[in-house]
Design a protein around this motif. Structure first.
Motif, short mmCIF file in Angstrom:
data_model
loop_
_atom_site.label_atom_id
_atom_site.label_comp_id
_atom_site.label_asym_id
_atom_site.label_seq_id
_atom_site.Cartn_x
_atom_site.Cartn_y
_atom_site.Cartn_z
N SER A 85 3.64 -46.78 -23.19
CA SER A 85 4.81 -46.92 -24.14
C SER A 85 6.01 -46.87 -23.31
O SER A 85 6.93 -47.93 -23.80
CB SER A 85 4.77 -45.84 -25.23
N THR A 121 5.36 -50.42 -33.36
CA THR A 121 4.67 -49.87 -34.73
C THR A 121 3.26 -50.12 -34.64
O THR A 121 2.43 -49.32 -34.74
CB THR A 121 5.31 -50.30 -35.76
N LEU A 122 2.98 -51.40 -34.28
CA LEU A 122 1.55 -52.06 -34.36
C LEU A 122 0.64 -51.37 -33.34
O LEU A 122 -0.30 -51.03 -33.67
CB LEU A 122 1.55 -53.45 -34.15
N GLY A 124 1.25 -48.23 -32.16
CA GLY A 124 0.80 -47.08 -32.46
C GLY A 124 -0.01 -46.85 -33.46
O GLY A 124 -0.87 -45.86 -33.15
N VAL A 125 -0.17 -47.58 -34.66
CA VAL A 125 -1.33 -47.71 -35.60
C VAL A 125 -2.73 -47.79 -34.68
O VAL A 125 -3.61 -47.39 -34.99
CB VAL A 125 -1.26 -48.92 -36.55
N ALA A 126 -2.76 -48.79 -33.69
CA ALA A 126 -4.02 -48.88 -32.97
C ALA A 126 -4.35 -47.78 -32.26
O ALA A 126 -5.60 -47.39 -32.18
CB ALA A 126 -3.77 -50.14 -31.93
N THR A 128 -3.77 -44.66 -33.17
CA THR A 128 -4.34 -43.70 -34.02
C THR A 128 -5.50 -43.91 -34.49
O THR A 128 -6.70 -43.23 -34.39
CB THR A 128 -3.38 -43.60 -35.08
N VAL A 129 -6.17 -45.26 -34.79
CA VAL A 129 -7.19 -45.76 -35.19
C VAL A 129 -8.30 -45.55 -34.16
O VAL A 129 -9.50 -44.79 -34.35
CB VAL A 129 -7.15 -47.13 -35.63
N LEU A 161 -2.50 -38.60 -34.57
CA LEU A 161 -2.00 -38.90 -35.80
C LEU A 161 -0.40 -39.32 -35.95
O LEU A 161 -0.20 -39.98 -36.80
CB LEU A 161 -2.03 -37.51 -36.65
N VAL A 164 2.36 -43.28 -34.05
CA VAL A 164 3.45 -44.65 -34.73
C VAL A 164 4.99 -43.97 -34.36
O VAL A 164 5.62 -44.77 -33.69
CB VAL A 164 3.25 -44.67 -36.03
N TRP A 167 5.45 -44.32 -30.53
CA TRP A 167 5.69 -45.62 -30.05
C TRP A 167 6.85 -46.33 -30.58
O TRP A 167 7.80 -47.00 -29.87
CB TRP A 167 4.51 -46.63 -30.48
#
Length: 467
Positions: A85, A121-122, A124-126, A128-129, A161, A164, A167
């Motif tokens: 990041s 943002t995208l 960060g979601v990746a 986490t998942v 968690l 997001v 990032w």
């Protein structure tokens, strides 16, 4: 050697550009004082964050060797996210923004910032998942078992968690650095570090009627820091005088700006991934030697990962300084800045590595008093520490190539290290039956070669030997 005339130059429509004061400093200020001025806030922040990380390890040390070994497995993945990041993706963002501002294109810089925030943002979601679903399997594949595996999962589940805001925080910070503003991101990070130091022990051990959360408490403190930092930096992007006030109107992964960022960020990410794969592979090679060896190597090797942010302080100045001058066509300043960055990176690596080699107990004593863990960590630092000069040199030069937009050949340095350390280490341990001491010598060789390859690349791509 690549002719400097082939570096990116301004278009005809940008021959009389308007530039913010900070950008004029990048283009006209004396190179060495400007590099010092820009890098000092980030170096100070990264040094302080090294203290915060060391303090976290110190607090976790009270939870036992299983907890220390657990964060030794999770730490490379946390640093993977950090270096991707801030160093890889952040370098792509800062470079693109700096080159746009250097060419006088303020509106383009705002559009790049909006795109950067959306992509961050995208990503960060990746993270986490992936970590919530596959984290346990990843740690198990590296050799973590039983209580050590449970500790690694407990820490990483909570930490990721908060991926997001982390990032978003790094994306906003990179936009500001690209404009020549390194002081405000450093200020926000320092305040967050102070709060983390205060909150972390309370969350780990409990305070008053509130029970301790153990490793999850340490992760909560870091996640909270990332959330607050992201909010403060997003606010800074909208402040008067910045070129990013319209960034939120462009909050989407615009195709053209995405390509401008990712053509630097993707090769840089491969470089970062290779470095982290090296650490993960070597952790797996150490695993058969037992929990004490894993903990000792993890705490000793943590110094290398903490060297990355310190050199990143120099890199945070090199990327906008070189990027803005590439955008403006000032190639002589590009070469001067690259040589100055090389000296800074080599000096930082030498200072940190040689100090750790001479007094390894000072660093290791921060985490544990277990004799077996101390012995392994000290052996690592005495052998590998002096080779940090190669790592610091190579890393600084890679940031220089980021600023210029020429990063592809720099991948060879990380690949060389991965090949020598991982493959050579595997042969040493599993084919020739060597012990940890030999494995550490192989690691040192990989670091030295990493620096040598990057010097060759910088000579070809940036002409650092030309006058």
């Amino acid at each position: 050697m690549t002719d400097s005339a082939t570096l990116e130059t301004p278009t005809e429509t940008n021959r009389t550009p308007t530039r913010p004061d900070r950008t004029r400093l990048l283009l006209e200020g004396p190179v060495l004082p400007t590099l010092l001025r820009l890098s000092a806030p980030t170096i100070a922040l990264m040094t302080f964050q090294a203290v915060v990380n060391a303090a976290e390890g110190y607090f976790i040390g009270f939870l036992g060797s299983d907890a220390l070994a657990g964060i030794s497995f999770s730490f490379p993945l946390v640093m993977l996210m950090t270096t991707l990041s801030a160093g890889a993706y952040g370098g792509g963002v800062a470079s693109a923004v700096a080159r746009a501002l250097g060419a006088g294109r303020r509106d383009e810089a705002a559009r790049l910032a909006g795109t950067a925030l959306a992509i961050g943002t995208l990503l960060g979601v990746a993270f986490t998942v992936v970590m919530l679903i596959f984290g346990r399997a990843i740690f198990a594949s590296l050799g973590a078992t039983g209580p050590v595996l449970d500790a690694a999962v407990q820490y990483s589940d909570v930490l990721f968690l908060g991926a997001v805001p982390f990032w978003v925080f790094q994306s906003a910070s990179s936009c500001l650095r690209g404009s020549g503003n390194t002081s405000y991101p450093a200020f926000v990070g320092a305040i967050g570090g102070v709060v983390t130091l205060a909150v972390s022990p309370a969350l780990i051990f409990g305070i008053g009627p509130l029970p301790g959360l153990g490793l999850a408490g340490a992760a909560c403190a870091v996640a909270g820091y990332n959330l607050v930092s992201a909010a403060l930096l997003l606010r800074a992007l909208r402040s008067p005088g910045t070129p990013f006030r319209d960034a939120f109107a462009h909050f989407r992964p615009d195709r053209i700006r995405t390509a401008a960022i990712l053509r630097i960020a993707v090769p840089s990410a491969f470089n970062t991934i290779q470095s982290n794969l090296t650490f993960l592979a070597l952790t797996a090679l150490v695993a058969p030697f037992g929990t004490a060896a894993i903990a000792g190597y993890g705490m000793g090797g943590r110094l290398e990962f903490l060297l990355i942010p310190v050199v990143f302080g120099v890199g945070s100045a090199l990327v906008p300084l070189i990027g803005a001058n590439v955008g403006a066509g000032n190639h002589a300043r590009v070469r001067q800045a690259t040589r100055a960055g090389l000296l800074f990176g080599a000096g930082t690596g030498a200072a940190v590595g040689l100090t750790a080699a001479v007094v390894p107990g000072v660093w290791m004593g921060l985490f544990t008093n277990d004799p077996a863990v101390l012995a392994t960590g000290a052996s690592y630092l005495r052998t590998v520490g002096p080779a940090y000069i190669g790592f610091g040199s190579g890393l600084a030069l890679f940031f220089a190539t980021q600023g210029s937009g020429r990063v592809i050949q720099g991948l060879a340095a990380a690949f060389t290290r991965l090949t020598v350390a991982a493959v050579g280490g595997y042969l040493a341990v599993h084919t020739f039956g060597c012990g940890l001491d030999t494995l550490f010598w192989v690691m040192a060789l990989g670091l030295v070669l990493h620096g040598c390859v990057m010097v060759v690349v910088a000579r070809r791509e940036l002409g650092i030997t030309r006058r």
